[in-house]
Design an enzyme around this catalytic site. Sequence first.
Site, PDB file in Angstrom:
ATOM      1  N   TYR A 100       0.902  -1.175   0.038  1.00 35.94           N
ATOM      2  CA  TYR A 100       0.011  -0.055  -0.103  1.00 35.94           C
ATOM      3  C   TYR A 100       0.948   1.354   0.068  1.00 35.94           C
ATOM      4  O   TYR A 100       0.527   2.233  -0.725  1.00 35.94           O
ATOM      5  CB  TYR A 100      -0.982  -0.140   1.411  1.00 35.94           C
ATOM      6  CG  TYR A 100      -1.990  -0.963   1.082  1.00 35.94           C
ATOM      7  CD1 TYR A 100      -3.300  -0.860   0.597  1.00 35.94           C
ATOM      8  CD2 TYR A 100      -1.773  -2.339   1.659  1.00 35.94           C
ATOM      9  CE1 TYR A 100      -4.142  -1.838   0.345  1.00 35.94           C
ATOM     10  CE2 TYR A 100      -2.848  -3.313   1.615  1.00 35.94           C
ATOM     11  CZ  TYR A 100      -4.065  -2.980   1.089  1.00 35.94           C
ATOM     12  OH  TYR A 100      -4.961  -3.884   0.918  1.00 35.94           O
ATOM     13  N   ASN A 123     -12.392  -0.339  -6.011  1.00 35.72           N
ATOM     14  CA  ASN A 123     -12.141  -0.827  -7.374  1.00 35.72           C
ATOM     15  C   ASN A 123     -13.349  -1.411  -8.019  1.00 35.72           C
ATOM     16  O   ASN A 123     -13.638  -2.598  -7.459  1.00 35.72           O
ATOM     17  CB  ASN A 123     -10.657  -1.672  -7.476  1.00 35.72           C
ATOM     18  CG  ASN A 123     -10.373  -2.290  -8.624  1.00 35.72           C
ATOM     19  OD1 ASN A 123     -11.037  -1.937  -9.620  1.00 35.72           O
ATOM     20  ND2 ASN A 123      -9.542  -3.399  -8.517  1.00 35.72           N
ATOM     21  N   CYS A 131      -6.232  -5.557  -8.008  1.00 32.67           N
ATOM     22  CA  CYS A 131      -6.322  -4.856  -6.649  1.00 32.67           C
ATOM     23  C   CYS A 131      -5.549  -6.155  -5.662  1.00 32.67           C
ATOM     24  O   CYS A 131      -4.982  -5.641  -4.664  1.00 32.67           O
ATOM     25  CB  CYS A 131      -7.349  -4.304  -6.018  1.00 32.67           C
ATOM     26  SG  CYS A 131      -8.687  -5.240  -6.082  1.00 32.67           S
ATOM     27  N   HIS A 132      -5.741  -7.080  -6.108  1.00 36.24           N
ATOM     28  CA  HIS A 132      -5.479  -8.494  -4.978  1.00 36.24           C
ATOM     29  C   HIS A 132      -3.644  -8.483  -5.207  1.00 36.24           C
ATOM     30  O   HIS A 132      -3.169  -9.148  -4.375  1.00 36.24           O
ATOM     31  CB  HIS A 132      -5.739  -9.816  -5.706  1.00 36.24           C
ATOM     32  CG  HIS A 132      -5.445 -10.125  -7.251  1.00 36.24           C
ATOM     33  ND1 HIS A 132      -6.100  -9.603  -8.241  1.00 36.24           N
ATOM     34  CD2 HIS A 132      -4.392 -10.895  -7.613  1.00 36.24           C
ATOM     35  CE1 HIS A 132      -5.651 -10.280  -9.537  1.00 36.24           C
ATOM     36  NE2 HIS A 132      -4.445 -10.822  -8.901  1.00 36.24           N
ATOM     37  N   GLU A 158      -1.287 -17.091  -9.592  1.00 34.62           N
ATOM     38  CA  GLU A 158      -0.068 -16.128 -10.172  1.00 34.62           C
ATOM     39  C   GLU A 158       1.368 -16.581  -9.947  1.00 34.62           C
ATOM     40  O   GLU A 158       2.347 -16.098 -10.211  1.00 34.62           O
ATOM     41  CB  GLU A 158      -0.206 -14.699  -9.907  1.00 34.62           C
ATOM     42  CG  GLU A 158      -1.479 -14.025 -10.781  1.00 34.62           C
ATOM     43  CD  GLU A 158      -1.721 -12.427 -10.687  1.00 34.62           C
ATOM     44  OE1 GLU A 158      -0.580 -11.889 -10.186  1.00 34.62           O
ATOM     45  OE2 GLU A 158      -2.674 -12.219 -11.021  1.00 34.62           O
TER      46      GLU A 158
END
Length: 163
Positions: A100, A123, A131-132, A158
Amino acid sequence: MNPKFYSFDSSIGKLTIYFIENEIIALSFKGGDNLRYIERYYGTPVEVESKDYNYHEEIIRYLEGELKEFTIPFSFKGTSFQESVWNELLNIPYGETRTYKELAEKVGCPKGSRAVGGALNKNPIAIIVPCHRVVGSKGKLVGFAGGIELKSKLLKLEKYNII
């Protein structure tokens, strides 16, 4: 022209996609959680049959680990700060994260970690606008509209090494 929407099943549960003309304007984990946003900026959405549209195909492929970058057109509306944060999310590569604080610095608000968190909470296009990929200091998983468990699942998909 009113926005349209449909829901579809995925490996992470039922998702709802909202679109107008040829652009996605929202993707929701919980059906109507973007409804106020949609109505504020675009009008009352009309439900359509998923079989008539293919907006969900790239999302399904991403969730199956077959796609790393989305090509489907999308757009979002928010405050100038929210839009700057959401645009910065698009610069976080697949399989990487930012904190952040790092995101706040990138958008020119170095002490604005909480404000960034607020923008991420709003979002409208989760997953596509990633945003993850934003984590707390030292990589800790915090805050996500779909829940921490889902955030962890997306990051594992990912191949991000979660702490």
